[in-house]
Design an enzyme around this catalytic site. Structure first.
Site, PDB file in Angstrom:
ATOM      1  N   PHE A  38       0.839  -1.185   0.000  1.00  0.00           N
ATOM      2  CA  PHE A  38       0.000   0.000   0.000  1.00  0.00           C
ATOM      3  C   PHE A  38       0.886   1.251   0.000  1.00  0.00           C
ATOM      4  CE2 PHE A  38      -2.062  -3.468   2.225  1.00  0.00           C
ATOM      5  CZ  PHE A  38      -3.293  -3.545   1.603  1.00  0.00           C
ATOM      6  N   SER A  40      -6.863  -7.607  -1.186  1.00  0.00           N
ATOM      7  CA  SER A  40      -6.306  -7.076   0.057  1.00  0.00           C
ATOM      8  C   SER A  40      -6.750  -5.626   0.227  1.00  0.00           C
ATOM      9  CB  SER A  40      -4.773  -7.146   0.029  1.00  0.00           C
ATOM     10  OG  SER A  40      -4.332  -8.485   0.021  1.00  0.00           O
ATOM     11  N   CYS A  94      -3.696  -5.052   6.818  1.00  0.00           N
ATOM     12  CA  CYS A  94      -4.017  -5.726   5.557  1.00  0.00           C
ATOM     13  C   CYS A  94      -4.979  -6.873   5.825  1.00  0.00           C
ATOM     14  CB  CYS A  94      -2.736  -6.247   4.907  1.00  0.00           C
ATOM     15  SG  CYS A  94      -3.011  -7.083   3.319  1.00  0.00           S
ATOM     16  N   THR A 100      -8.331  -9.446   4.089  1.00  0.00           N
ATOM     17  CA  THR A 100      -8.777 -10.062   2.841  1.00  0.00           C
ATOM     18  C   THR A 100     -10.292 -10.015   2.707  1.00  0.00           C
ATOM     19  OG1 THR A 100      -6.883 -11.587   2.891  1.00  0.00           O
ATOM     20  CG2 THR A 100      -8.730 -12.177   1.462  1.00  0.00           C
ATOM     21  N   ALA A 121      -8.259 -12.670  12.162  1.00  0.00           N
ATOM     22  CA  ALA A 121      -7.682 -13.781  12.907  1.00  0.00           C
ATOM     23  C   ALA A 121      -7.465 -13.374  14.360  1.00  0.00           C
ATOM     24  CB  ALA A 121      -6.356 -14.201  12.274  1.00  0.00           C
ATOM     25  N   HIS A 158       1.253  -4.633   7.541  1.00  0.00           N
ATOM     26  CA  HIS A 158       1.631  -5.543   8.626  1.00  0.00           C
ATOM     27  C   HIS A 158       1.943  -4.683   9.857  1.00  0.00           C
ATOM     28  CE1 HIS A 158       3.182  -8.358   5.228  1.00  0.00           C
ATOM     29  NE2 HIS A 158       1.864  -8.328   5.295  1.00  0.00           N
ATOM     30  N   THR A 210       4.772  11.942   8.036  1.00  0.00           N
ATOM     31  CA  THR A 210       6.168  12.276   8.291  1.00  0.00           C
ATOM     32  C   THR A 210       6.341  12.614   9.766  1.00  0.00           C
ATOM     33  OG1 THR A 210       6.438  13.150   6.052  1.00  0.00           O
ATOM     34  CG2 THR A 210       8.083  13.804   7.692  1.00  0.00           C
TER      35      THR A 210
END
Length: 209
Positions: free
Chosen positions: A2, A41, A48, A50, A66, A104, A149
């Site tokens: 991404f 995704s 991320c 699904t 999960a 992640h 930033t």
């Protein structure tokens, strides 16, 4: 992969365990559904996930979470009606407007301060030292999936800060949160690669070759 450039804010229509061990989140969206497919995704607040179902008539898609995702991210704090940052996975033809974001989540931070300055907003976040070590002034970080930033790092406080301009404040969920709420953090992957190379003696090997 991404970019951290949020495409739209979606709204949580439903979330919870629809059967034992299966936590599902249904999200209302519009732009995301334009070219959606099963198995795509989607970054939801920087995580991320699904797509396992979608309904273009209802303007809704669903994702499964999960147990490890619930433990490691702030998504467990969401409620029905909560707004979330959404971004589709990067295509090879896409413009790279932010930085490389994997979706992640490295860990969570806690918002400790909001401070307006003009029409901009300073945001200060506290996190653990294991994450702060990868955060550097003027470096990139993804906060709830938003590419930002870093302005300053306060090692003695385990904090860092960043500034949101007026436009960004209207497009992401961070300003809607309260002091004390959690945000998902993903540090710049390049910093972790550099640390790994240094720890394995790769740089020394190059120098001596």
């Amino acid at each position: 992969m991404f970019t951290g450039i949020v495409e739209e804010m979606g709204r949580i229509n439903q979330l919870g365990y629809d059967k034992p061990g299966s936590f599902t989140m249904k999200i209302q969206a519009k732009l995301i559904l334009e070219d959606i497919n099963l198995g795509d995704s989607i970054s939801v607040n920087g995580t991320c996930l699904t797509v396992d179902h979608y309904d273009k008539e209802k303007l809704e898609f669903s994702v499964g979470l999960a147990p490890e995702t619930l433990r490691k991210t702030s998504l467990i704090e969401l409620e029905q009606g909560s707004l979330v940052n959404l971004e589709r996975a990067l295509k090879p033809s896409s413009r790279m407007g932010g930085h490389f974001v994997q979706g992640h989540v490295d860990g969570m931070g806690e918002i400790v301060e909001f401070k307006p300055e003009g029409d901009s907003l300073w945001v200060k976040v506290k996190t653990v030292k294991e994450i702060l070590r990868y955060i550097v002034p003027k470096g990139y970080i993804a906060v709830d999936g938003t590419s930002l930033t870093v302005v300053d790092v306060f090692d003695e406080e385990d904090c860092f800060n960043f500034m949101l301009v007026a436009y960004t404040q209207q497009k992401v969920v961070i300003p809607m949160k309260k002091v004390g709420q959690k945000v998902n953090l993903e540090v710049d992957i390049l910093g972790k690669y550099v640390e790994r190379l240094l720890s394995t003696g790769f740089v020394d090997a190059i120098k001596s070759s």
